[in-house]
Design a protein around this motif. Structure first.
Motif, PDB file in Angstrom:
ATOM      1  N   GLY A  80     -12.728  -2.330 -36.674  1.00 13.87           N
ATOM      2  CA  GLY A  80     -11.944  -1.121 -36.446  1.00 13.87           C
ATOM      3  C   GLY A  80     -11.248  -1.076 -35.099  1.00 13.87           C
ATOM      4  N   ALA A  81     -11.815  -1.741 -34.073  1.00 15.91           N
ATOM      5  CA  ALA A  81     -11.240  -1.675 -32.729  1.00 15.91           C
ATOM      6  C   ALA A  81     -10.274  -2.820 -32.439  1.00 15.91           C
ATOM      7  CB  ALA A  81     -12.366  -1.678 -31.688  1.00 15.91           C
ATOM      8  N   LEU A  82     -10.008  -3.657 -33.428  1.00 16.26           N
ATOM      9  CA  LEU A  82      -9.185  -4.843 -33.209  1.00 16.26           C
ATOM     10  C   LEU A  82      -7.734  -4.588 -33.624  1.00 16.26           C
ATOM     11  CD1 LEU A  82     -11.653  -7.510 -34.628  1.00 16.26           C
ATOM     12  CD2 LEU A  82     -11.341  -6.834 -32.241  1.00 16.26           C
ATOM     13  N   ASP A  83      -6.827  -5.379 -33.063  1.00 10.68           N
ATOM     14  CA  ASP A  83      -5.432  -5.268 -33.458  1.00 10.68           C
ATOM     15  C   ASP A  83      -5.265  -5.742 -34.905  1.00 10.68           C
ATOM     16  OD1 ASP A  83      -4.207  -8.234 -33.506  1.00 10.68           O
ATOM     17  OD2 ASP A  83      -5.633  -8.099 -31.858  1.00 10.68           O
ATOM     18  N   GLU A  84      -4.146  -5.358 -35.511  1.00  9.81           N
ATOM     19  CA  GLU A  84      -3.959  -5.560 -36.943  1.00  9.81           C
ATOM     20  C   GLU A  84      -3.946  -7.043 -37.325  1.00  9.81           C
ATOM     21  OE1 GLU A  84      -3.990  -3.791 -40.637  1.00  9.81           O
ATOM     22  OE2 GLU A  84      -4.146  -2.861 -38.656  1.00  9.81           O
ATOM     23  N   ILE A  85      -3.317  -7.875 -36.506  1.00 18.60           N
ATOM     24  CA  ILE A  85      -3.231  -9.302 -36.827  1.00 18.60           C
ATOM     25  C   ILE A  85      -4.620  -9.943 -36.800  1.00 18.60           C
ATOM     26  CG2 ILE A  85      -2.351 -11.538 -36.040  1.00 18.60           C
ATOM     27  CD1 ILE A  85       0.144 -10.081 -35.039  1.00 18.60           C
ATOM     28  N   THR A  86      -5.393  -9.632 -35.753  1.00 22.98           N
ATOM     29  CA  THR A  86      -6.759 -10.161 -35.659  1.00 22.98           C
ATOM     30  C   THR A  86      -7.620  -9.635 -36.792  1.00 22.98           C
ATOM     31  OG1 THR A  86      -6.564 -10.284 -33.241  1.00 22.98           O
ATOM     32  CG2 THR A  86      -8.788 -10.332 -34.173  1.00 22.98           C
ATOM     33  N   ARG A  87      -7.437  -8.371 -37.101  1.00 21.39           N
ATOM     34  CA  ARG A  87      -8.226  -7.743 -38.167  1.00 21.39           C
ATOM     35  C   ARG A  87      -7.971  -8.427 -39.509  1.00 21.39           C
ATOM     36  NH1 ARG A  87      -8.939  -1.315 -38.536  1.00 21.39           N
ATOM     37  NH2 ARG A  87     -10.146  -1.135 -40.454  1.00 21.39           N
ATOM     38  N   GLU A  88      -6.717  -8.684 -39.825  1.00 26.14           N
ATOM     39  CA  GLU A  88      -6.398  -9.333 -41.095  1.00 26.14           C
ATOM     40  C   GLU A  88      -6.964 -10.743 -41.152  1.00 26.14           C
ATOM     41  OE1 GLU A  88      -2.325  -9.172 -42.216  1.00 26.14           O
ATOM     42  OE2 GLU A  88      -2.259  -6.979 -42.301  1.00 26.14           O
ATOM     43  N   ARG A  89      -6.917 -11.446 -40.023  1.00 21.41           N
ATOM     44  CA  ARG A  89      -7.466 -12.804 -40.000  1.00 21.41           C
ATOM     45  C   ARG A  89      -8.984 -12.778 -40.218  1.00 21.41           C
ATOM     46  NH1 ARG A  89      -5.960 -14.247 -35.266  1.00 21.41           N
ATOM     47  NH2 ARG A  89      -7.933 -14.084 -34.161  1.00 21.41           N
ATOM     48  N   LEU A  90      -9.675 -11.838 -39.564  1.00 18.85           N
ATOM     49  CA  LEU A  90     -11.124 -11.753 -39.727  1.00 18.85           C
ATOM     50  C   LEU A  90     -11.502 -11.271 -41.122  1.00 18.85           C
ATOM     51  CD1 LEU A  90     -12.294 -10.420 -36.252  1.00 18.85           C
ATOM     52  CD2 LEU A  90     -12.470 -12.727 -37.167  1.00 18.85           C
ATOM     53  N   ASP A  91     -10.685 -10.401 -41.714  1.00 17.61           N
ATOM     54  CA  ASP A  91     -10.909 -10.004 -43.110  1.00 17.61           C
ATOM     55  C   ASP A  91     -10.903 -11.237 -44.013  1.00 17.61           C
ATOM     56  OD1 ASP A  91     -11.130  -7.287 -42.624  1.00 17.61           O
ATOM     57  OD2 ASP A  91      -9.058  -6.822 -43.156  1.00 17.61           O
ATOM     58  N   ARG A  92      -9.900 -12.077 -43.829  1.00 22.91           N
ATOM     59  CA  ARG A  92      -9.775 -13.282 -44.652  1.00 22.91           C
ATOM     60  C   ARG A  92     -10.965 -14.222 -44.429  1.00 22.91           C
ATOM     61  NH1 ARG A  92      -5.250 -14.500 -42.928  1.00 22.91           N
ATOM     62  NH2 ARG A  92      -5.780 -16.065 -41.361  1.00 22.91           N
ATOM     63  N   GLU A  93     -11.339 -14.397 -43.168  1.00 24.64           N
ATOM     64  CA  GLU A  93     -12.469 -15.277 -42.865  1.00 24.64           C
ATOM     65  C   GLU A  93     -13.775 -14.717 -43.423  1.00 24.64           C
ATOM     66  OE1 GLU A  93     -12.330 -15.687 -38.652  1.00 24.64           O
ATOM     67  OE2 GLU A  93     -10.569 -16.991 -38.673  1.00 24.64           O
ATOM     68  N   LEU A  94     -13.926 -13.401 -43.381  1.00 25.88           N
ATOM     69  CA  LEU A  94     -15.134 -12.780 -43.917  1.00 25.88           C
ATOM     70  C   LEU A  94     -15.251 -13.010 -45.422  1.00 25.88           C
ATOM     71  CD1 LEU A  94     -17.634 -10.972 -43.761  1.00 25.88           C
ATOM     72  CD2 LEU A  94     -16.105  -8.985 -43.883  1.00 25.88           C
ATOM     73  N   LEU A  95     -14.141 -12.858 -46.134  1.00 27.08           N
ATOM     74  CA  LEU A  95     -14.170 -13.093 -47.580  1.00 27.08           C
ATOM     75  C   LEU A  95     -14.549 -14.538 -47.891  1.00 27.08           C
ATOM     76  CD1 LEU A  95     -11.214 -11.262 -49.382  1.00 27.08           C
ATOM     77  CD2 LEU A  95     -13.647 -10.713 -49.357  1.00 27.08           C
TER      78      LEU A  95
ATOM     79  N   PRO B  42     -19.569 -14.007 -23.136  1.00 24.11           N
ATOM     80  CA  PRO B  42     -18.779 -13.022 -23.887  1.00 24.11           C
ATOM     81  C   PRO B  42     -17.517 -12.567 -23.162  1.00 24.11           C
ATOM     82  CG  PRO B  42     -21.102 -12.544 -24.145  1.00 24.11           C
ATOM     83  CD  PRO B  42     -21.002 -13.661 -23.144  1.00 24.11           C
ATOM     84  N   ARG B  43     -17.578 -12.422 -21.839  1.00 25.07           N
ATOM     85  CA  ARG B  43     -16.407 -11.945 -21.088  1.00 25.07           C
ATOM     86  C   ARG B  43     -15.239 -12.925 -21.142  1.00 25.07           C
ATOM     87  NH1 ARG B  43     -20.145 -13.493 -17.184  1.00 25.07           N
ATOM     88  NH2 ARG B  43     -19.532 -15.314 -15.909  1.00 25.07           N
ATOM     89  N   GLU B  44     -15.517 -14.167 -21.524  1.00 27.90           N
ATOM     90  CA  GLU B  44     -14.477 -15.187 -21.604  1.00 27.90           C
ATOM     91  C   GLU B  44     -13.812 -15.237 -22.983  1.00 27.90           C
ATOM     92  OE1 GLU B  44     -16.406 -18.354 -18.436  1.00 27.90           O
ATOM     93  OE2 GLU B  44     -17.041 -18.452 -20.531  1.00 27.90           O
ATOM     94  N   LEU B  45     -14.248 -14.364 -23.876  1.00 28.01           N
ATOM     95  CA  LEU B  45     -13.761 -14.372 -25.257  1.00 28.01           C
ATOM     96  C   LEU B  45     -12.918 -13.131 -25.542  1.00 28.01           C
ATOM     97  CD1 LEU B  45     -17.073 -15.371 -27.088  1.00 28.01           C
ATOM     98  CD2 LEU B  45     -15.281 -16.896 -26.219  1.00 28.01           C
ATOM     99  N   SER B  46     -12.005 -13.259 -26.483  1.00 24.65           N
ATOM    100  CA  SER B  46     -11.237 -12.103 -26.956  1.00 24.65           C
ATOM    101  C   SER B  46     -12.138 -11.196 -27.783  1.00 24.65           C
ATOM    102  CB  SER B  46     -10.063 -12.573 -27.814  1.00 24.65           C
ATOM    103  OG  SER B  46     -10.548 -13.157 -29.023  1.00 24.65           O
ATOM    104  N   GLY B  47     -11.649  -9.993 -28.080  1.00 27.18           N
ATOM    105  CA  GLY B  47     -12.428  -9.060 -28.902  1.00 27.18           C
ATOM    106  C   GLY B  47     -12.752  -9.632 -30.270  1.00 27.18           C
ATOM    107  N   GLY B  48     -11.787 -10.314 -30.878  1.00 25.79           N
ATOM    108  CA  GLY B  48     -12.020 -10.900 -32.193  1.00 25.79           C
ATOM    109  C   GLY B  48     -13.059 -12.000 -32.143  1.00 25.79           C
ATOM    110  N   MET B  49     -13.028 -12.800 -31.077  1.00 27.45           N
ATOM    111  CA  MET B  49     -14.010 -13.884 -30.938  1.00 27.45           C
ATOM    112  C   MET B  49     -15.403 -13.322 -30.671  1.00 27.45           C
ATOM    113  SD  MET B  49     -11.652 -16.556 -28.785  1.00 27.45           S
ATOM    114  CE  MET B  49     -12.859 -17.875 -28.680  1.00 27.45           C
ATOM    115  N   GLN B  50     -15.484 -12.254 -29.904  1.00 32.02           N
ATOM    116  CA  GLN B  50     -16.780 -11.611 -29.683  1.00 32.02           C
ATOM    117  C   GLN B  50     -17.366 -11.115 -30.999  1.00 32.02           C
ATOM    118  OE1 GLN B  50     -16.790  -8.636 -26.565  1.00 32.02           O
ATOM    119  NE2 GLN B  50     -15.543  -9.913 -25.224  1.00 32.02           N
TER     120      GLN B  50
END
Length: 256
Positions: free
Chosen positions: A165-180, A134-142
């Motif tokens: 909620g704790a992620l930057d906006e760009i990562t958050r939008e990407r994960l939103d899209r992937e979640l959908l 986990p320490r080798e991954l970004s917050g979004g990857m975790q």
């Protein structure tokens, strides 16, 4: 206000809360009588001010808390997975071992576990990081690892409590899209807590608005556009109007 899902046969209900109230041992009254229906295949977001009982509602649905009054019903055989705000990964374990943990605890055969874990990692795009810590991954990857661990249990209902909620906006939008895309591909029912009205409108088929503590559902907003949604939905006039309506509902619920 009672929050009911669109009409349909009762056996399509994934969860049903009937006049549910909750007061913690400290005496804090978290929820006023609340009635909520969520049907199979819906993506329902819950939004409201901090401390309004959103997380309490989720814990009641998950069975982690029992209501002081009222009833929580779940579709027979419904598997529930919970993704928390923080990934809560085992730092000493590799990605693959974090994902396989719930399957090992459930006593699944190793052959089955390997297959399911491989599939879950493919679903979240982490196959090449299966041996990372986990320490080798970004917050979004975790957070993707946390989602993969939830998917590995093959849930019908995915509970997500401010997962981005704790992620930057760009990562958050990407994960939103992937979640959908994941929810659509796997026909998941999702109950999602967020503080972002923009995220709620982009993700949801329906949004529940809660009042300050003791919380209750004061309104709901339907978003009929088909899932998954294209990125340009976020810059459409319709999206802007829905965000405006939801913002007005939040202000009304807060009494401001």
């Amino acid at each position: 206000m009672n929050a009911s899902a669109p009409s349909g046969p009762d056996d399509e209900l994934a969860i049903a809360l009937r006049d549910v109230e909750h007061t913690y041992a400290s005496g804090t009254r978290a929820l006023q009588p609340t009635t909520v229906d969520v049907r199979s295949g819906e993506f329902v977001s819950i939004i409201g001010p901090s401390g309004c009982g959103k997380s309490t509602l989720m814990r009641l649905v998950a069975g982690l808390e029992q209501p002081a009054r009222g009833r929580v019903s779940r579709h027979a055989g419904l598997r529930i997975a919970y993704v928390f705000q923080h990934p809560t990964l085992m730092p000493w374990a590799r990605v693959r071992d974090n994902v396989r943990l719930p399957l090992e605890l459930a006593g699944r055969r190793r052959q089955d576990i390997d297959r399911v874990v491989d599939d879950a990692l493919v679903q979240v795009g982490l196959t090449e990081f299966s041996d990372a810590f986990p320490r080798e991954l970004s917050g979004g990857m975790q957070m993707r690892v946390s989602i993969a661990r939830a998917l590995a249990t093959e849930p019908g209902l995915l509970l997500m409590d401010e997962p981005f909620g704790a992620l930057d906006e760009i990562t958050r939008e990407r994960l939103d899209r992937e979640l959908l895309e994941l929810a659509s591909r796997r026909n998941l029912t999702v109950l999602f807590v967020t503080h972002s009205l923009h995220e709620a409108v982009y993700l949801s088929t329906r949004i529940l608005v809660m009042s300050p503590r003791p919380g209750r559902v004061t309104g709901e907003l339907a978003v009929p556009d088909a899932l998954p949604r294209p990125d340009d939905f976020r810059v459409s006039e319709r999206y802007a109007r829905l965000c405006g309506r939801l913002g007005a509902m939040l202000k009304a619920a807060a009494g401001t």
